[in-house]
Design a protein around this motif. Structure first.
Motif, PDB file in Angstrom:
ATOM      1  N   VAL A 269      25.550   4.738  -4.596  1.00  0.00           N
ATOM      2  CA  VAL A 269      24.518   3.490  -5.096  1.00  0.00           C
ATOM      3  C   VAL A 269      25.287   2.447  -5.698  1.00  0.00           C
ATOM      4  O   VAL A 269      24.465   1.587  -5.193  1.00  0.00           O
ATOM      5  CB  VAL A 269      23.349   3.689  -6.431  1.00  0.00           C
ATOM      6  N   ALA A 270      26.441   2.534  -6.393  1.00  0.00           N
ATOM      7  CA  ALA A 270      27.196   1.615  -6.907  1.00  0.00           C
ATOM      8  C   ALA A 270      28.351   0.359  -5.427  1.00  0.00           C
ATOM      9  O   ALA A 270      28.007  -0.570  -5.819  1.00  0.00           O
ATOM     10  CB  ALA A 270      28.286   2.023  -7.767  1.00  0.00           C
ATOM     11  N   VAL A 271      27.862   1.209  -4.249  1.00  0.00           N
ATOM     12  CA  VAL A 271      28.449   0.352  -3.435  1.00  0.00           C
ATOM     13  C   VAL A 271      27.880   0.237  -2.519  1.00  0.00           C
ATOM     14  O   VAL A 271      28.256  -0.940  -1.751  1.00  0.00           O
ATOM     15  CB  VAL A 271      29.274   2.018  -2.019  1.00  0.00           C
ATOM     16  N   VAL A 272      26.935   0.493  -2.465  1.00  0.00           N
ATOM     17  CA  VAL A 272      25.341  -0.134  -0.855  1.00  0.00           C
ATOM     18  C   VAL A 272      25.111  -1.388  -2.233  1.00  0.00           C
ATOM     19  O   VAL A 272      24.817  -2.371  -2.143  1.00  0.00           O
ATOM     20  CB  VAL A 272      23.947   0.609  -1.870  1.00  0.00           C
ATOM     21  N   LEU A 273      25.404  -1.470  -3.435  1.00  0.00           N
ATOM     22  CA  LEU A 273      25.409  -2.693  -4.622  1.00  0.00           C
ATOM     23  C   LEU A 273      26.101  -3.732  -4.333  1.00  0.00           C
ATOM     24  O   LEU A 273      26.253  -4.429  -4.140  1.00  0.00           O
ATOM     25  CB  LEU A 273      25.164  -2.042  -6.582  1.00  0.00           C
ATOM     26  N   PHE A 274      27.185  -3.321  -4.614  1.00  0.00           N
ATOM     27  CA  PHE A 274      28.893  -4.198  -4.292  1.00  0.00           C
ATOM     28  C   PHE A 274      28.169  -4.714  -2.934  1.00  0.00           C
ATOM     29  O   PHE A 274      28.623  -5.339  -2.480  1.00  0.00           O
ATOM     30  CB  PHE A 274      29.535  -3.353  -4.143  1.00  0.00           C
ATOM     31  N   VAL A 275      27.991  -4.285  -1.615  1.00  0.00           N
ATOM     32  CA  VAL A 275      27.842  -5.015  -0.285  1.00  0.00           C
ATOM     33  C   VAL A 275      27.285  -5.675  -0.523  1.00  0.00           C
ATOM     34  O   VAL A 275      26.911  -6.480  -0.175  1.00  0.00           O
ATOM     35  CB  VAL A 275      28.009  -3.439   1.145  1.00  0.00           C
TER      36      VAL A 275
END
Length: 291
Positions: A269-275
């Motif tokens: 989830v954090a990676v999707v948010l970062f992207v």
């Protein structure tokens, strides 16, 4: 000679060495760790990590609550971008005219919410919009008792209340920056436009707004990043409820990591948010070079 040049180069790196160390330890390393964790199933009790490939991401986009959180985040972000910037620009233009009584006082009043803690603001607005809160009491006093309700308990109203809270908190900060930009514009341009017969609206449309494009673009990006990172108001006011109608990416990440201990899943989830945040940042930077 070569040795002297080499020493000068080394001296330059000495000034940024500490900053690079801090950046590497507190930002770069955790970021790499999160990316790595997103490809694993992590059992925190057994201290085991199982390589899961893209399993977390596949589950993510099959998860209704995640998709709901993503939609809520987008609705929230678009809403605050429009409302905050429209109000901030309007207030800045009104105050820039210099004909308002108590101009300085109004600027202080508009900016004051920006210095308050978001947790404090969240708690205050939660009480204001509670069933026995100030908002319902005002409605009762003016004869609109039929409109009273538990504003944060109604699924289609709860997110709107959070958006209103965010706008109240942030609009003044944006307004001050827009006001500062307007003060940089030469008054000779206004006088020349007035001599040519331009109306007040014409000056705003053809002089003020075009010359504010740069700061508008910057603040839109900042508001976008802030919108996708919102957590304080959600956690304090609704905890993502009712029925996940105010769930956002950050609150969903928080609950997956600290309530259900799904560290790998939360990392995805954090990676999707970062992207998403990096995409909007890149979009602004790329357009800036074209201007």
């Amino acid at each position: 000679m070569k040795r002297r040049k080499f020493i000068k180069k080394i001296e330059g790196y000495q000034f940024v060495f500490l900053a690079l160390v801090i950046y590497g330890v507190f930002i770069l390393y955790p970021l790499i760790k999160v990316f790595k964790s997103s490809f694993y199933q992590i059992n925190t009790l057994a201290q085991e990590e199982i390589f899961y490939k893209f399993g977390n991401y596949i589950k993510l986009f099959q998860d209704y609550i995640f998709l709901r959180a993503l939609l809520n985040t987008c609705i929230y972000t678009v809403s605050i971008i429009v409302l905050i910037n429209v109000l901030a620009i309007t207030f800045a233009i009104i105050l820039d005219r210099g004909k308002i009584v108590g101009n300085y006082f109004l600027r202080v009043v508009f900016f004051t919410p920006a210095i308050l803690s978001p947790v404090l603001i969240g708690v205050t607005f939660k009480r204001i919009f509670a069933p026995t809160g100030a908002f319902n009491l005002i409605l009762q006093k003016i004869g609109l008792e039929s409109l009273t309700r538990n504003w944060l308990g109604v699924s289609w109203l709860a997110l709107a209340v959070i958006i209103i809270t965010t706008v109240w908190w942030t609009a003044g900060w944006n307004m001050v920056l827009y006001y500062a930009r307007l003060k940089e514009i030469s008054r000779d341009l206004y006088e020349a436009a007035a001599i040519d017969g331009a109306s007040e609206l014409g000056i705003i449309k053809y002089i003020k707004l075009p010359l504010m494009r740069g700061i508008i673009a910057i603040l839109v990006v900042i508001n976008t990043i802030g919108g996708f990172k919102v957590f304080d108001f959600i956690y304090v006011m609704t905890r993502g409820g009712p029925a996940h109608k105010t769930e956002v990416l950050t609150s969903y990440l928080f609950y997956q990591a600290f309530d259900f201990y799904k560290w790998g899943y939360a990392s995805s989830v954090a990676v999707v948010l970062f992207v998403i945040v990096m995409f909007f940042t890149w979009l602004r930077i790329s357009t800036a070079f074209k201007e």
